[in-house]
Design an enzyme around this catalytic site. Structure first.
Site, PDB file in Angstrom:
ATOM      1  N   GLY A   1       0.857  -1.190   0.000  1.00 43.06           N
ATOM      2  CA  GLY A   1       0.000   0.000   0.000  1.00 43.06           C
ATOM      3  C   GLY A   1       0.891   1.236   0.000  1.00 43.06           C
TER       4      GLY A   1
ATOM      5  NE  ARG B   1       1.518   7.664   8.486  1.00 40.80           N
ATOM      6  CZ  ARG B   1       2.831   7.634   8.558  1.00 40.80           C
ATOM      7  NH1 ARG B   1       3.539   8.666   8.131  1.00 40.80           N
ATOM      8  NH2 ARG B   1       3.454   6.598   9.060  1.00 40.80           N
TER       9      ARG B   1
ATOM     10  CE1 TYR C   1      -2.574   3.098   5.148  1.00 47.11           C
ATOM     11  CE2 TYR C   1      -0.227   3.199   4.726  1.00 47.11           C
ATOM     12  CZ  TYR C   1      -1.393   2.484   4.779  1.00 47.11           C
ATOM     13  OH  TYR C   1      -1.400   1.154   4.454  1.00 47.11           O
TER      14      TYR C   1
ATOM     15  CB  CYS D   1      -9.110  24.854  17.812  1.00 40.33           C
ATOM     16  SG  CYS D   1      -9.471  26.424  17.098  1.00 40.33           S
TER      17      CYS D   1
END
Ligand SMILES: *Cc1c(COP(=O)(O)O)cnc(C)c1O
Length: 432
Positions: A293, A331, A391, A362
């Site tokens: 992937g 991530r 991702y 925020c």
């Protein structure tokens, strides 16, 4: 200097990708912007396909793990490059269908496929169900029975291999929400159950030992353990399983610290082990699937931001605020992932300013990267974060009602939109 050779610096000192000036792309399409280089994606697909030809008589097929980046254009490219697809939800199945993807080349994964998703997958003629647990096995058998069809299945096995990677993304050991354990006999029992059932047909065994792995050894060990299991099934139950799925997890380069192995080397080593082990048990050499992937799209992608502010806190750090953040790249907030950040407007200058790249949400933890070195940043500069193809978009959210960025594909100096930027209308379209 950069993660791969699709990135370069032009005469204006700007970062380029696939022959396009990133500062110009930022102007033309707006920021934040995801940019993918088509050649890098296709070349990676081809290197996986060729590795089967070269080392395994073509007796296998890569499946693109579409959770890394699921969109219609990626499905089309996977199909054109003769690779199959992994999906983990009804939404990913729907995307593949909409792209006209041949559904017999789709594997359906997941540890909690709902009855609706199973029905949808059967109606869509998905090629294989990678069954995660006994509840699912029974549910699938019942639904297939009601529909008068047979479901081809695989079992997700935990081979118990520790692949030396980040804890959150390690999945091969007993303590994992995915799959059947070998050590406890759980996997063997599942096989015994499956062969009693009428509406499922056990064709394959599957394992996936983790992600962002740089060693080939754990893959070889996992393959050997899986063939030992296939041997046991043949000896004790008289059943020959003819397909083996060894999962994905091949590491890519995020920063200079990462040293990926050429993807070919994987099949080179694994095929030797698989052939030897199969001969040992007198079983036919299995058809092999692998499921890359991240390695197919990761390095092919970058994200472009515009710098909107700079805050120097003496003796502490300098925050540089960009117009995206955790909404387009979660991530770093999720597991402190390393990325290379480049001042795309001054890519010819020495990266000698230490900055923290802050997003606009925020949330104090909304950081893209901390204490990273870039060429001195001014408000208005274009910042590029490298290796964001996997991702990032697939994990993007609308937190703070921030629209998801557009994604463009570049190819030898040309560019085209493959995912439109969300509008404010999109943001409220399901509000009543
Ligand atoms: C996530 C996943 C993959 C892909 O992993 P990468 O690290 O992106 O190569 C493949 N197979 C399964 C079952 C997965 O869960």
């Amino acid at each position: 200097m950069f993660v791969n050779d699709c990135l370069n610096v032009n005469g204006d000192g700007h970062l380029t990708i696939g022959g396009c000036d990133t500062v110009e792309l930022a102007k033309e399409y707006g920021t934040p912007l995801y940019v993918l280089d088509e050649n890098v994606i296709r070349e990676t697909c081809r290197s996986y396909v060729n590795s089967f030809k070269k080392f395994y008589d073509g007796n296998g097929m890569p499946l693109y793990a579409s959770k890394a980046l699921s969109c219609k254009e990626l499905c089309r490219i996977a199909n054109e490059e003769n690779i199959g697809l992994d999906v983990v939800s009804g939404g990913e199945i729907y995307t593949a269908l909409q792209a006209g993807f041949p559904m017999e080349k789709v594997h359906f994964h997941g540890n909690n496929k709902t009855a609706d998703e199973i029905k949808f997958a059967l109606e869509s003629k998905v090629g294989k169900f990678v069954v995660d647990n006994l509840y699912e096995l029974e549910l699938l058998n019942n639904i297939a029975g009601e529909m008068g069809v047979t479901a081809n299945i695989s079992f997700r096995i935990k081979p118990g291999v520790d692949a030396h990677t980040h804890n959150f993304i390690r999945t091969g050991q007993i303590d994992s929400k995915f799959g059947f354990a070998l050590e406890t006999g759980e996997a063997f029992n599942a096989v015994k159950e499956a062969i009693k059932l009428e509406n499922v047909c056990l064709k394959e065994l599957h394992c996936h030992i983790g992600s962002q792995i740089f060693d080939i050894e754990p893959f070889v060990t996992a393959a050997e353990i899986m063939i030992d299991f296939m041997g046991k099934i043949k000896n004790e139950l008289g059943v020959v399983i003819s397909e083996l799925n060894l999962g994905g997890g091949f590491g890519i380069m995020y920063t200079e610290k990462d040293e990926p192995v050429p993807y070919e080397n994987y099949m080179e080593k694994v095929s030797v082990a698989v052939k030897a082990k199969s001969a040992e048990y007198g079983i036919p050499v299995p058809f092999i699937y692998i499921e890359p992937g991240r390695s197919i799209v990761g390095e092919a992608g970058i994200t472009l931001y515009t710098v909107g502010g700079k805050k120097e806190i003496p003796n502490i750090r300098t925050y540089v605020s960009v117009d995206g953040g955790m909404t387009d790249n979660i991530r770093y907030a999720l597991y402190q992932s390393d990325y290379t950040v480049v001042n795309a407007s001054k890519a010819d200058k020495t990266p000698d300013e230490v900055i923290t790249v802050a997003g606009k949400c925020c949330e104090s933890g909304d950081l893209v990267q901390e204490h990273t070195k870039v060429a001195e940043v001014e408000v208005g500069d274009t910042l590029a974060v490298l290796s964001t193809g996997a991702y990032n978009y697939s994990m993007a959210s609308n937190y703070n009602r921030i629209p998801r960025p557009a994604m463009i594909m570049v190819n030898n100096g040309t560019s085209r939109v493959i995912i439109k930027r969300e509008s404010y209308e999109d943001i409220v379209k399901n509000d009543i």
